[in-house]
Design an enzyme around this catalytic site. Structure first.
Site, PDB file in Angstrom:
ATOM      1  N   GLY A  43       0.834  -1.193   0.000  1.00 13.90           N
ATOM      2  CA  GLY A  43       0.000   0.000   0.000  1.00 13.90           C
ATOM      3  C   GLY A  43       0.870   1.244   0.000  1.00 13.90           C
ATOM      4  O   GLY A  43       1.985   1.223   0.537  1.00 13.90           O
ATOM      5  N   GLN A  48       2.987  10.110   0.659  1.00 10.96           N
ATOM      6  CA  GLN A  48       4.261   9.379   0.695  1.00 10.96           C
ATOM      7  C   GLN A  48       5.085   9.575  -0.573  1.00 10.96           C
ATOM      8  O   GLN A  48       6.263   9.216  -0.610  1.00 10.96           O
ATOM      9  CB  GLN A  48       4.005   7.879   0.889  1.00 10.96           C
ATOM     10  N   CYS A  87       5.698   0.296   7.079  1.00 15.25           N
ATOM     11  CA  CYS A  87       5.360   1.471   6.272  1.00 15.25           C
ATOM     12  C   CYS A  87       6.586   1.852   5.456  1.00 15.25           C
ATOM     13  O   CYS A  87       7.692   1.914   6.001  1.00 15.25           O
ATOM     14  CB  CYS A  87       4.954   2.620   7.201  1.00 15.25           C
ATOM     15  N   LEU A  88       6.386   2.104   4.166  1.00 14.54           N
ATOM     16  CA  LEU A  88       7.530   2.462   3.322  1.00 14.54           C
ATOM     17  C   LEU A  88       8.146   3.799   3.743  1.00 14.54           C
ATOM     18  O   LEU A  88       9.282   4.082   3.392  1.00 14.54           O
ATOM     19  CB  LEU A  88       7.111   2.506   1.848  1.00 14.54           C
ATOM     20  N   HIS A 129      -4.558   1.708   7.159  1.00 18.00           N
ATOM     21  CA  HIS A 129      -3.222   2.301   7.270  1.00 18.00           C
ATOM     22  C   HIS A 129      -3.056   3.425   6.233  1.00 18.00           C
ATOM     23  O   HIS A 129      -2.591   4.521   6.564  1.00 18.00           O
ATOM     24  CB  HIS A 129      -2.175   1.193   7.071  1.00 18.00           C
ATOM     25  N   GLU A 130      -3.464   3.145   4.986  1.00 13.15           N
ATOM     26  CA  GLU A 130      -3.299   4.146   3.921  1.00 13.15           C
ATOM     27  C   GLU A 130      -4.257   5.313   4.113  1.00 13.15           C
ATOM     28  O   GLU A 130      -3.895   6.460   3.862  1.00 13.15           O
ATOM     29  CB  GLU A 130      -3.502   3.510   2.537  1.00 13.15           C
ATOM     30  N   HIS A 133      -2.801   7.810   6.340  1.00 15.49           N
ATOM     31  CA  HIS A 133      -1.811   8.697   5.702  1.00 15.49           C
ATOM     32  C   HIS A 133      -2.491   9.951   5.137  1.00 15.49           C
ATOM     33  O   HIS A 133      -1.916  11.034   5.167  1.00 15.49           O
ATOM     34  CB  HIS A 133      -1.096   7.975   4.563  1.00 15.49           C
TER      35      HIS A 133
HETATM   36 NI    NI Z   1       2.492   3.697   5.456  1.00 17.02          NI
END
Ligand code: NI
Length: 161
Positions: A43, A48, A87-88, A129-130, A133
């Site tokens: 995701g 991001q 998380c990236l 989660h996304e 963001h």
């Molecule tokens: Ni993330």
């Protein structure tokens, strides 16, 4: 290839703006976001990749790659579940987070069509989660403050040098 913004960047704590028009530019962004996370994650959200827009993508095993534009989580289950997240934008950090087990989300896809997803398991987890963001919330912000401090300390250790 889009660069992925990491922890410490101000954009990650900002609330993202609604997408005004689902045009070729947004379609391209969705496509590039899916490419940018290929092989790395499941995701990725607009902020991001330095786009403060309400868009995120998911690619969960057993589901097709999806683009969510202007998503709304319209229902969450009472049942909560503890699942490990990463998380990236906080590479190398993996932590258990408690969230609702099921969600219902409405969004528009990259073709401008509205859709609804009822998800459980990993897809429900990624969606939440996304979505966070887009609200400027990171997964560590979902931890109790003591745990959050510890998580940040280990993140700094893990990413040092
Ligand atoms: Ni993330």
């Amino acid at each position: 290839m889009l660069d992925i913004v990491t922890y410490g960047s101000e954009i990650l704590s900002r609330k993202a703006e609604p997408v005004k028009e689902i045009d070729a530019e947004i379609r391209k962004l969705g496509h590039e976001m899916l490419e940018a996370m290929a092989g790395k994650g499941i995701g990725l959200a607009g902020p991001q990749v330095n786009e403060c827009l309400r868009i995120f993508v998911t690619n969960v095993e057993g589901d097709k790659p999806r683009v969510f534009i202007n998503p709304e989580i319209v229902q969450t289950s009472q049942e909560l579940v503890n699942i490990e997240e990463g998380c990236l934008s906080l590479p190398k950090l993996y932590l258990d987070v408690i969230r609702p087990e099921f969600v219902r989300v409405q969004a528009w896809n990259e073709k401008g069509r509205p859709f609804t997803v009822e998800a459980g398991g990993l897809l429900a987890r990624v969606i939440q989660h996304e979505y966070d963001h887009l609200e400027g919330i990171l997964f560590i912000d979902r931890l109790k403050s003591g745990k959050r401090d510890k998580a940040l300390a280990s993140y700094r250790r893990l990413t040092k040098g």
